[in-house]
Structure formats: structure tokens, C-alpha cells
Design a protein around this motif. Sequence first.
Motif, PDB file in Angstrom:
ATOM      1  N   LEU A 155      -4.264   9.526  27.270  1.00 41.80           N
ATOM      2  CA  LEU A 155      -3.116   8.653  27.006  1.00 41.80           C
ATOM      3  C   LEU A 155      -2.091   8.785  28.119  1.00 41.80           C
ATOM      4  N   ASP A 156      -1.635   7.658  28.630  1.00 43.23           N
ATOM      5  CA  ASP A 156      -0.524   7.639  29.574  1.00 43.23           C
ATOM      6  C   ASP A 156       0.775   7.831  28.780  1.00 43.23           C
ATOM      7  N   MET A 157       1.613   8.776  29.196  1.00 41.22           N
ATOM      8  CA  MET A 157       2.852   9.036  28.466  1.00 41.22           C
ATOM      9  C   MET A 157       3.721   7.788  28.345  1.00 41.22           C
ATOM     10  N   ARG A 162     -10.989  22.536  18.508  1.00 39.30           N
ATOM     11  CA  ARG A 162     -11.105  22.729  19.959  1.00 39.30           C
ATOM     12  C   ARG A 162     -10.191  21.762  20.706  1.00 39.30           C
ATOM     13  N   LEU A 163     -10.065  20.539  20.180  1.00 36.74           N
ATOM     14  CA  LEU A 163      -9.170  19.556  20.793  1.00 36.74           C
ATOM     15  C   LEU A 163      -7.728  20.048  20.756  1.00 36.74           C
ATOM     16  N   PHE A 164      -7.284  20.553  19.605  1.00 33.04           N
ATOM     17  CA  PHE A 164      -5.914  21.045  19.480  1.00 33.04           C
ATOM     18  C   PHE A 164      -5.706  22.285  20.342  1.00 33.04           C
ATOM     19  N   ASP A 165      -6.722  23.107  20.461  1.00 39.11           N
ATOM     20  CA  ASP A 165      -6.624  24.282  21.330  1.00 39.11           C
ATOM     21  C   ASP A 165      -6.528  23.873  22.800  1.00 39.11           C
ATOM     22  N   GLY A 166      -7.246  22.816  23.160  1.00 42.43           N
ATOM     23  CA  GLY A 166      -7.406  22.486  24.568  1.00 42.43           C
ATOM     24  C   GLY A 166      -6.440  21.473  25.134  1.00 42.43           C
ATOM     25  N   VAL A 167      -5.699  20.740  24.271  1.00 48.23           N
ATOM     26  CA  VAL A 167      -4.794  19.714  24.799  1.00 48.23           C
ATOM     27  C   VAL A 167      -3.747  20.376  25.691  1.00 48.23           C
ATOM     28  N   ARG A 168      -3.553  19.805  26.873  1.00 49.42           N
ATOM     29  CA  ARG A 168      -2.688  20.423  27.870  1.00 49.42           C
ATOM     30  C   ARG A 168      -1.368  19.686  28.022  1.00 49.42           C
ATOM     31  N   LEU A 206      -3.532  12.845  24.507  1.00 51.43           N
ATOM     32  CA  LEU A 206      -4.756  12.159  24.103  1.00 51.43           C
ATOM     33  C   LEU A 206      -4.430  11.213  22.952  1.00 51.43           C
ATOM     34  N   TRP A 207      -5.337  10.264  22.695  1.00 54.10           N
ATOM     35  CA  TRP A 207      -5.110   9.366  21.569  1.00 54.10           C
ATOM     36  C   TRP A 207      -6.420   8.878  20.984  1.00 54.10           C
ATOM     37  N   ARG A 208      -6.340   8.403  19.754  1.00 58.89           N
ATOM     38  CA  ARG A 208      -7.454   7.784  19.054  1.00 58.89           C
ATOM     39  C   ARG A 208      -6.885   6.755  18.081  1.00 58.89           C
ATOM     40  N   TYR A 209      -7.759   6.031  17.388  1.00 60.63           N
ATOM     41  CA  TYR A 209      -7.287   5.077  16.389  1.00 60.63           C
ATOM     42  C   TYR A 209      -8.232   5.086  15.191  1.00 60.63           C
ATOM     43  N   ASN A 210      -7.735   4.561  14.083  1.00 61.82           N
ATOM     44  CA  ASN A 210      -8.573   4.318  12.921  1.00 61.82           C
ATOM     45  C   ASN A 210      -8.298   2.906  12.426  1.00 61.82           C
ATOM     46  N   ALA A 211      -9.004   2.501  11.399  1.00 59.29           N
ATOM     47  CA  ALA A 211      -8.785   1.163  10.834  1.00 59.29           C
ATOM     48  C   ALA A 211      -9.332   1.133   9.414  1.00 59.29           C
ATOM     49  N   LEU A 212      -8.508   0.643   8.479  1.00 61.62           N
ATOM     50  CA  LEU A 212      -8.914   0.493   7.088  1.00 61.62           C
ATOM     51  C   LEU A 212      -8.299  -0.780   6.529  1.00 61.62           C
ATOM     52  N   TRP A 213      -9.033  -1.441   5.650  1.00 58.78           N
ATOM     53  CA  TRP A 213      -8.520  -2.631   4.982  1.00 58.78           C
ATOM     54  C   TRP A 213      -7.772  -2.224   3.722  1.00 58.78           C
ATOM     55  N   GLN A 242      -3.081   7.214  16.869  1.00 56.59           N
ATOM     56  CA  GLN A 242      -2.782   8.629  16.675  1.00 56.59           C
ATOM     57  C   GLN A 242      -2.805   9.334  18.034  1.00 56.59           C
ATOM     58  N   SER A 243      -1.697   9.972  18.391  1.00 58.21           N
ATOM     59  CA  SER A 243      -1.585  10.637  19.690  1.00 58.21           C
ATOM     60  C   SER A 243      -1.422  12.136  19.495  1.00 58.21           C
ATOM     61  N   VAL A 244      -1.978  12.898  20.437  1.00 60.84           N
ATOM     62  CA  VAL A 244      -1.904  14.357  20.403  1.00 60.84           C
ATOM     63  C   VAL A 244      -1.377  14.840  21.747  1.00 60.84           C
ATOM     64  N   LEU A 245      -0.309  15.642  21.724  1.00 57.47           N
ATOM     65  CA  LEU A 245       0.223  16.205  22.969  1.00 57.47           C
ATOM     66  C   LEU A 245       0.784  17.593  22.702  1.00 57.47           C
ATOM     67  N   ARG A 246       0.937  18.364  23.778  1.00 57.17           N
ATOM     68  CA  ARG A 246       1.469  19.720  23.652  1.00 57.17           C
ATOM     69  C   ARG A 246       2.884  19.777  24.225  1.00 57.17           C
ATOM     70  N   LEU A 247       3.784  20.408  23.473  1.00 56.49           N
ATOM     71  CA  LEU A 247       5.147  20.601  23.957  1.00 56.49           C
ATOM     72  C   LEU A 247       5.167  21.738  24.973  1.00 56.49           C
TER      73      LEU A 247
END
Length: 254
Positions: free
Chosen positions: A25-27, A172-178, A183-190, A223-228
Amino acid sequence: MTKILQTAIPFNALEEKRLPGIAPLDMADWIIVDEAYAGQMARREALLATQRDDVLALDPLSMAAAQELLNLVLDQVLSRENNGFRREGDVVTCPDGRQVPILKDDPLGTLGRIAQEDFCLLDKRGDEHVLMGAVLCFPASWKLSEKYLQPLVGIHIPVADYTQDIAKRVQRLFDGVRVGRPLWRYNALWYQDPELHQPRSAEEPRRIGAGSQSGPYLRSEKQSVLRLPETGYVVFSIHTFVVAREDVLRDKTL
């Protein structure tokens, strides 16, 4: 009536991807102000005023992380030109004209009044990241009160697709995010109705059928994931899009 629905989603929410479906993800694309900003912020204001304990929680030991997150979001929205945000002293004028005081002793409450996004703060405790705080005005079939201070596995109960293998990959994703590499992802529900605030206990049946394609509204979360950088906490942020089926059909054949 104040507009709360978007007419489009800026990505193909119906494209199927393997879980967890993560991409860089671009900030500059992190905090979104879209066509439904005013209406969604009015709903957030009402929820924070009347149901604060349902939509906001913060462990006192995580106050520094919440303040760091507030500062990061303010830096993001105030550094962009022509987006409608202005700051004078300790007051932010928002794109819909509201003036929001920056309350350092209430960082998540302040965030909830400035950004469309919901924000979750997680910190590594033992082997898993734990939900230490959140402002969650627009839950999609879960309740903050049940997930607060729970580890990732507990947060995802009773998600059927959240297998042991997926749980390990997400950890592992939460451990490794720098820092600086979100990073980002999406979901979709009706869904059957466009209500943004859709809390549901883990003990309650889901309001929509699994895999249902018949709902009149498509709800998709970016949904975005980043580390402070200072506290090291992980931020999980959620931007909610709700689009009427007829608007989805302009671009998709379902």
C-alpha cells in the motif's frame, strides 16, 4: 437524506483472491476521503455521542500508541493539498465543515471524528498480537466488546475460513509488517440493508447467508496494516464502502 452510500469502489471488490490476499500500500492511499464522507461522519458522530462504550475502547497502557496514531493520521490528511482539511492550533476543520478539537487525552475519539476509517491497535503479547484499543463505528458482523484484549485467533472466532494455516500466515504478516511498508487487502459481502453499524455477537447467527449473492447492497472493506515507528504497535484500519446493487451492476455482471 444525508448520503451514506458510495456509488463505486476504487478496486474490484468481487475479484477473488487467496486469503489473506495482501498487497503493498502506498501511504498516500491510506486515508480516504470519498463521496460519502459527510454522511458517514454524521453517523460516526452520532455513535460516538450515544454509544461510545460500544464503539471505542483503549487499554490505558496503549495511550502512547493511540496518540502516535492520531499524529500520523493528522500528518497524512494535513499534508495533502485541496482535500478539505485545515488545522488552526488544536482544532481541525474537516471537509464537511465540522471543527474537531484535537484531544490528546482522547486520541481514538478524535480520530473517530476526523477519518472515515475505523482503527484497531494491536501489540505483540506472548506469541500473538492482541487488540489493545480501537475506534470501531462500522463493524461488519462483530462486536468490539467481545474482541477487545483478545489475540488474533480470538478476534477471528467464528470465521469459518480462518483456519489454523491462515492464522499462522496472518500472525507472520503482523510480525513482519515494516515501518513505512504498509499492506492492504479487501473483502466483500452482500447485505440486506445499508446500515454501516452492523455489530453481531459471535453467538448470533449471521444476518446474511454464507456466499449469498442476493443482497441489495455490496459492502466492501479496504483493510490496511501498518506499523507505528515509535511504539511498534500494528495498526489495522478499515475503510467501509457500501454500494447499492444497481451501481455495482453498472460495471459488473453478477
